[in-house]
Design a protein around this motif. Structure first.
Motif, PDB file in Angstrom:
ATOM      1  N   GLN A 689       0.824  -1.215   0.000  1.00  0.00           N
ATOM      2  CA  GLN A 689       0.000   0.000   0.000  1.00  0.00           C
ATOM      3  C   GLN A 689       0.858   1.265   0.000  1.00  0.00           C
ATOM      4  OE1 GLN A 689      -2.414  -0.978   3.518  1.00  0.00           O
ATOM      5  NE2 GLN A 689      -4.238  -1.067   2.180  1.00  0.00           N
ATOM      6  N   ILE A 690       2.011   1.207   0.660  1.00  0.00           N
ATOM      7  CA  ILE A 690       2.921   2.365   0.643  1.00  0.00           C
ATOM      8  C   ILE A 690       3.408   2.618  -0.783  1.00  0.00           C
ATOM      9  CG2 ILE A 690       5.207   3.155   1.351  1.00  0.00           C
ATOM     10  CD1 ILE A 690       4.714   1.901   4.069  1.00  0.00           C
ATOM     11  N   GLN A 691       3.717   1.551  -1.507  1.00  0.00           N
ATOM     12  CA  GLN A 691       4.152   1.710  -2.889  1.00  0.00           C
ATOM     13  C   GLN A 691       3.043   2.334  -3.745  1.00  0.00           C
ATOM     14  OE1 GLN A 691       5.400  -2.324  -3.832  1.00  0.00           O
ATOM     15  NE2 GLN A 691       7.562  -1.796  -3.499  1.00  0.00           N
ATOM     16  N   THR A 692       1.793   1.907  -3.538  1.00  0.00           N
ATOM     17  CA  THR A 692       0.663   2.503  -4.262  1.00  0.00           C
ATOM     18  C   THR A 692       0.491   3.964  -3.875  1.00  0.00           C
ATOM     19  OG1 THR A 692      -0.463   0.361  -4.323  1.00  0.00           O
ATOM     20  CG2 THR A 692      -1.798   2.308  -4.762  1.00  0.00           C
ATOM     21  N   LEU A 693       0.611   4.245  -2.558  1.00  0.00           N
ATOM     22  CA  LEU A 693       0.476   5.614  -2.068  1.00  0.00           C
ATOM     23  C   LEU A 693       1.520   6.528  -2.719  1.00  0.00           C
ATOM     24  CD1 LEU A 693      -0.813   7.621  -0.003  1.00  0.00           C
ATOM     25  CD2 LEU A 693       1.025   6.956   1.578  1.00  0.00           C
ATOM     26  N   VAL A 694       2.772   6.064  -2.783  1.00  0.00           N
ATOM     27  CA  VAL A 694       3.836   6.869  -3.395  1.00  0.00           C
ATOM     28  C   VAL A 694       3.554   7.101  -4.878  1.00  0.00           C
ATOM     29  CG1 VAL A 694       6.286   6.887  -4.000  1.00  0.00           C
ATOM     30  CG2 VAL A 694       5.576   6.190  -1.711  1.00  0.00           C
ATOM     31  N   PHE A 695       3.054   6.073  -5.558  1.00  0.00           N
ATOM     32  CA  PHE A 695       2.709   6.210  -6.977  1.00  0.00           C
ATOM     33  C   PHE A 695       1.641   7.286  -7.172  1.00  0.00           C
ATOM     34  CE2 PHE A 695      -0.656   4.755  -9.962  1.00  0.00           C
ATOM     35  CZ  PHE A 695      -0.032   5.113 -11.147  1.00  0.00           C
ATOM     36  N   VAL A 696       0.538   7.199  -6.415  1.00  0.00           N
ATOM     37  CA  VAL A 696      -0.549   8.181  -6.554  1.00  0.00           C
ATOM     38  C   VAL A 696      -0.059   9.571  -6.156  1.00  0.00           C
ATOM     39  CG1 VAL A 696      -2.856   8.829  -5.756  1.00  0.00           C
ATOM     40  CG2 VAL A 696      -2.305   6.416  -6.152  1.00  0.00           C
ATOM     41  N   MET A 697       0.767   9.631  -5.132  1.00  0.00           N
ATOM     42  CA  MET A 697       1.310  10.916  -4.674  1.00  0.00           C
ATOM     43  C   MET A 697       2.132  11.576  -5.778  1.00  0.00           C
ATOM     44  SD  MET A 697       4.139  11.433  -1.667  1.00  0.00           S
ATOM     45  CE  MET A 697       5.346  10.468  -2.599  1.00  0.00           C
ATOM     46  N   PHE A 698       3.000  10.808  -6.435  1.00  0.00           N
ATOM     47  CA  PHE A 698       3.821  11.357  -7.513  1.00  0.00           C
ATOM     48  C   PHE A 698       2.951  11.884  -8.662  1.00  0.00           C
ATOM     49  CE2 PHE A 698       7.903   8.790  -6.471  1.00  0.00           C
ATOM     50  CZ  PHE A 698       8.322   9.810  -5.625  1.00  0.00           C
ATOM     51  N   VAL A 699       1.875  11.158  -8.983  1.00  0.00           N
ATOM     52  CA  VAL A 699       1.007  11.593 -10.080  1.00  0.00           C
ATOM     53  C   VAL A 699       0.258  12.867  -9.692  1.00  0.00           C
ATOM     54  CG1 VAL A 699      -1.000  10.993 -11.483  1.00  0.00           C
ATOM     55  CG2 VAL A 699       0.760   9.276 -11.028  1.00  0.00           C
ATOM     56  N   PHE A 700      -0.361  12.886  -8.508  1.00  0.00           N
ATOM     57  CA  PHE A 700      -1.114  14.069  -8.081  1.00  0.00           C
ATOM     58  C   PHE A 700      -0.200  15.294  -7.955  1.00  0.00           C
ATOM     59  CE2 PHE A 700      -4.926  11.842  -5.786  1.00  0.00           C
ATOM     60  CZ  PHE A 700      -5.289  11.300  -7.004  1.00  0.00           C
ATOM     61  N   ALA A 701       0.950  15.115  -7.308  1.00  0.00           N
ATOM     62  CA  ALA A 701       1.866  16.241  -7.111  1.00  0.00           C
ATOM     63  C   ALA A 701       2.441  16.719  -8.455  1.00  0.00           C
ATOM     64  CB  ALA A 701       3.008  15.836  -6.172  1.00  0.00           C
ATOM     65  N   GLY A 702       2.653  15.746  -9.367  1.00  0.00           N
ATOM     66  CA  GLY A 702       3.130  16.126 -10.693  1.00  0.00           C
ATOM     67  C   GLY A 702       2.118  16.964 -11.445  1.00  0.00           C
ATOM     68  N   GLN A 703       0.830  16.596 -11.328  1.00  0.00           N
ATOM     69  CA  GLN A 703      -0.225  17.391 -11.963  1.00  0.00           C
ATOM     70  C   GLN A 703      -0.298  18.791 -11.351  1.00  0.00           C
ATOM     71  OE1 GLN A 703      -2.350  16.220 -14.644  1.00  0.00           O
ATOM     72  NE2 GLN A 703      -0.516  14.977 -14.581  1.00  0.00           N
ATOM     73  N   ALA A 704      -0.181  18.860 -10.045  1.00  0.00           N
ATOM     74  CA  ALA A 704      -0.205  20.166  -9.373  1.00  0.00           C
ATOM     75  C   ALA A 704       0.935  21.047  -9.875  1.00  0.00           C
ATOM     76  CB  ALA A 704      -0.112  19.973  -7.861  1.00  0.00           C
ATOM     77  N   LEU A 705       2.098  20.449 -10.033  1.00  0.00           N
ATOM     78  CA  LEU A 705       3.269  21.205 -10.488  1.00  0.00           C
ATOM     79  C   LEU A 705       3.049  21.777 -11.889  1.00  0.00           C
ATOM     80  CD1 LEU A 705       6.128  21.894  -9.442  1.00  0.00           C
ATOM     81  CD2 LEU A 705       6.957  19.936 -10.755  1.00  0.00           C
TER      82      LEU A 705
END
Length: 781
Positions: A689-705
């Motif tokens: 689940q941590i690996q999934t969380l990091v994946f979603v985090m990178f995508v969301f934060a990348g979109q924000a950027l």
């Protein structure tokens, strides 16, 4: 190979013998430009041999080694796409050379073994006796030995007024015979001619693209950082006894995170969309990189003839020198002594101006017209007035007219004023033999385009000063410059420094192709990104050497092929359009570049931080590949987003980009670290689940950027394009669905995904405040 000698001696009545011609052909070579093309396999191989392909190729190999064939296939497909796109564009680079070669693929009439015969111009050698006739293209450099011709050398020298050439004068290859016939001896062939040296200059002309330098610098910086972090990750993983298979996956994930996979494609796509927009406005790109270079130019070198002027003879002024005569009278009588056949451009200009004239003097009836004679340098007409008296009208150079109708002090002063201003002047005399009177002077010029002054003013406002680079005389160029607003020092042929700035000289006059090429290089040595605007074959080397070569609508095929931009509509408004569009595209690409710098750095550091916090890899190669593709290709949609061009020339300031990246990356790292720590320690998520969380985090934060960086001001200052918002929304929905349903990854509770989305919005608003302050103090464009 030996260079042909200018001093050649051949009996014009006999010419060369066949044996002599064969010997000289073996010594000097054919009268053509030969270029050995590279093989297709070699050209394709070059596209696989560069920093970005190296990183992609190494990643593919590692993925195949550990059995990750899907990820390897995705990266390989993108690599092949970039190679195919580059191979498609590269063939245009040598088009200018091929067109110049075609100009030498002519036929010539030469005297061999005492007989005139027609042969391919490629077989001409120094010493050949050649016949030049009306409308012929001069096939080699040659010296006239008999006869007199009017030569149009505008495609070579830029001079719009045809020049007289008699015995002892040189006719350059590429010139056209407008009038008369002559016999000449060949003095230079092939690459040794002025025209051939132009082809050679086009071949060797090269300037390193700012885009290429930026990509190489970016990849270098990422590679150094990536290598340092990977070494640290491997050392720590070995220290905590992480299994070898997991260390390999960790290394592969780190490599994937550092490769700017979509960088070349983004640069190409941004330019392609800009090219489509420019085409609708009458500007065509011959190579996509030219649009990126258009954003960076900070000086424009403009050829005078056909670029700033109309490339046609016009009447600049008419001055009367006899009481009772008006300017309209002078034009009307001069038209009687002008050819009506439309072949002589000067006569055409006089007759066109005379149609608008309203003479006060009664016009006589034309009885006989004698065309311009090179030997006497005048044309004349015999007419009859209403009383039946014969009237003689003579038109010619003032120097030869003085023997027919002497100039008084006032006329001489007026002639001196016109000559010093760079005008070519004709004198008109009327009367009967023995009693001719000078009635006026007609000043000829190549008039400026109506939009030239306005265009140059707009370019100055955009931070792009213009200098004139012309083969015309200093006086003529200075006169045109004053009319269109270019004033300053004049640099004459043979006195061009090795390093110059736009402030040193406003005009470079009397220059040949080698010198136009040298002017561009001198400005580049002075630290300037140069735009070169021209229309003739004489401009081709400089157009190729300049960062942005621009061929105007009336340009020859040679100039169009050498240029990066081609204007297809009258006027020069397309130059301003190209500069603005280039800067708009630059802003889009710059936003993407800053984004990948921040994302790649943060991803690498988070991999290390995750290993320290959890003792395991917090991301798999598969999830990293998914995050990379979702973020990169949504970021590529930014290439079609709205953007505001800057009011000054752009430049790839890698140092400033690096400085700006550090605080932006640090803030994103803190956000990601907080999310990672919350998931691992507060929510107690499993390793998957941590690996999934990091994946979603990178995508969301990348979109924000992406949304934060698209504006140099606050993110709400302009609305993103509909396409960009659609891609972003689809990306978020797809990624959230994969995470919640556990497709290709361990599932995450919906509440966790929604909470992360909300936290990302807060992160974006705070990052936007930091960005505004940062870009105010550290300009990145």
């Amino acid at each position: 190979m030996d260079m042909p000698s200018v001093a050649v001696t051949t009996d014009p009545a006999v010419g060369l013998t066949s044996d002599e011609a064969a010997g000289r052909l073996a010594r000097y070579g054919r009268n053509e430009v030969v270029e050995k093309p590279e093989s297709l396999p070699k050209r394709l191989a070059q596209h696989f041999w560069a920093p970005v392909p190296w990183m992609l190729e190494a990643t593919v190999v590692l993925q195949l080694v550990i059995g990750e064939r899907i990820e390897a296939g995705l990266i390989a497909a993108l690599l092949l796409f970039n190679v195919a796109l580059g191979a498609f564009q590269e063939g245009r680079a040598n088009t200018a050379l091929a067109l110049l070669k075609q100009h030498l693929s002519l036929r010539a009439t030469a005297r061999r073994d005492g007989r005139w015969s027609e042969l391919p111009a490629a077989l001409l050698v120094p010493g050949d006796i050649v016949q030049l006739s009306l409308a012929a293209i001069v096939p080699a450099d040659m010296q006239i030995v008999d006869g007199s011709i009017l030569l149009d050398q505008s495609m070579l020298t830029g001079e719009s007024v045809a020049a007289e050439a008699g015995a002892g004068k040189t006719a350059y290859a590429g010139s056209m015979v407008r009038r008369g016939e002559a016999v000449a001896v060949v003095t230079a062939t092939g690459r040794s001619t002025y025209f051939g040296r132009t082809a050679e200059l086009v071949r060797i002309a090269h300037v390193e693209s700012a885009e290429v330098k930026a990509v190489l610098g970016l990849v270098r910086n990422l590679s150094v950082l990536n290598a340092a972090i990977v070494v640290g990750l491997v050392a720590y993983a070995h220290a905590i006894a992480l299994p070898t298979s997991q260390i390999i996956e960790l290394v592969l994930t780190a490599m994937l995170s550092a490769v700017p996979v979509a960088l070349p494609a983004t640069f190409t796509l941004a330019a392609a969309l800009g090219a489509k927009h420019l085409a609708l406005k009458g500007v065509l790109l011959t190579r996509l990189t030219a649009l990126h270079e258009a954003a960076t130019i900070d000086v424009l070198c403009a050829d005078k003839t056909g670029t700033l002027t109309q490339n046609k003879i016009g009447i600049a002024a008419v001055h009367t020198t006899c009481a009772g005569w008006t300017a309209d009278d002078v034009l009307a009588f001069a038209a009687l002594a002008s050819s009506p056949d439309g072949r002589d451009p000067i006569d055409m200009a006089i007759r066109a101006a005379a149609q608008e004239a309203k003479p006060g003097q009664a016009l006589p009836t034309l009885r006989k017209f004698t065309p311009f004679e090179p030997a006497t340098k005048r044309a004349q007409a015999l007419a009859q007035d209403a009383d039946g008296h014969e009237v003689r009208i003579v038109k010619g150079a003032p120097s030869v007219m003085a023997s027919i109708a002497p100039l008084d002090a006032a006329a001489s002063a007026e002639l001196e004023t016109l000559s010093s201003a760079g005008y070519r002047t004709l004198a008109i005399a009327v009367g009967v033999p023995g009693r001719m009177a000078l009635i006026g002077l007609i000043a000829l010029n190549d008039p400026p385009r109506d939009d030239s002054a306005t265009l140059l003013g707009e370019l100055r406002a955009l931070g792009v000063p213009t200098v004139i680079v012309t083969g015309d005389t200093a006086a003529t160029a200075a006169t045109v410059g004053r009319v269109i607003g270019i004033t300053g020092s004049v640099c004459s042929s043979g006195h061009i420094p090795d390093r110059v700035t736009p402030d040193d000289f406003a005009i470079y006059a009397g220059v040949f192709p080698e010198e136009k090429f040298r002017v561009v290089k001198a400005l580049q040595r002075g630290g300037y990104a140069v735009g070169m605007c021209g229309d003739g074959a004489n401009d081709a080397p400089a157009l190729r050497q300049a960062q942005m070569g621009i061929a105007v609508e009336t340009a020859t095929d040679v100039a169009k092929a050498a240029a990066g931009l081609v204007l297809t509509k009258p006027g020069l408004e397309g130059i301003v359009t190209a500069v603005k569009e280039g800067r708009t595209v630059f802003q889009r690409v710059l936003t993407y570049t800053i984004g990948i710098l921040v994302n790649k750095v943060v991803t690498l550091v988070i991999l290390g931080a995750g290993l320290l916090l959890t003792g395991q890899a917090v991301l798999t190669p598969m999830l990293q590949a998914l995050a990379m593709f979702t973020n990169d290709f949504v970021s590529m949609a930014r290439t079609a987003d709205r953007a505001t061009p800057s009011t000054r020339p752009n430049a790839w300031r890698l140092r400033n980009l690096t400085i700006a990246t550090i605080p932006l990356a640090a803030f994103k790292f803190l956000f990601c670290l907080l999310v990672l720590a919350t998931g691992a320690f507060h929510l107690g998520l499993s390793h998957g689940q941590i690996q999934t969380l990091v994946f979603v985090m990178f995508v969301f934060a990348g979109q924000a950027l992406v949304f934060v960086l698209r504006e140099r001001g606050h993110l709400w200052n302009s609305r993103p394009s509909s396409l960009m918002m659609l891609f972003s929304a689809a990306d978020i929905v797809v990624v959230s669905t994969l995470a919640v349903l556990g497709i290709l990854m361990t599932p995450l509770p919906l509440g966790v995904v929604l909470s992360l989305f909300g936290a990302t919005i807060v992160f974006a608003l705070l990052l936007d405040q930091l960005k505004v302050v940062l870009f105010h103090h550290v300009p990145v464009d």
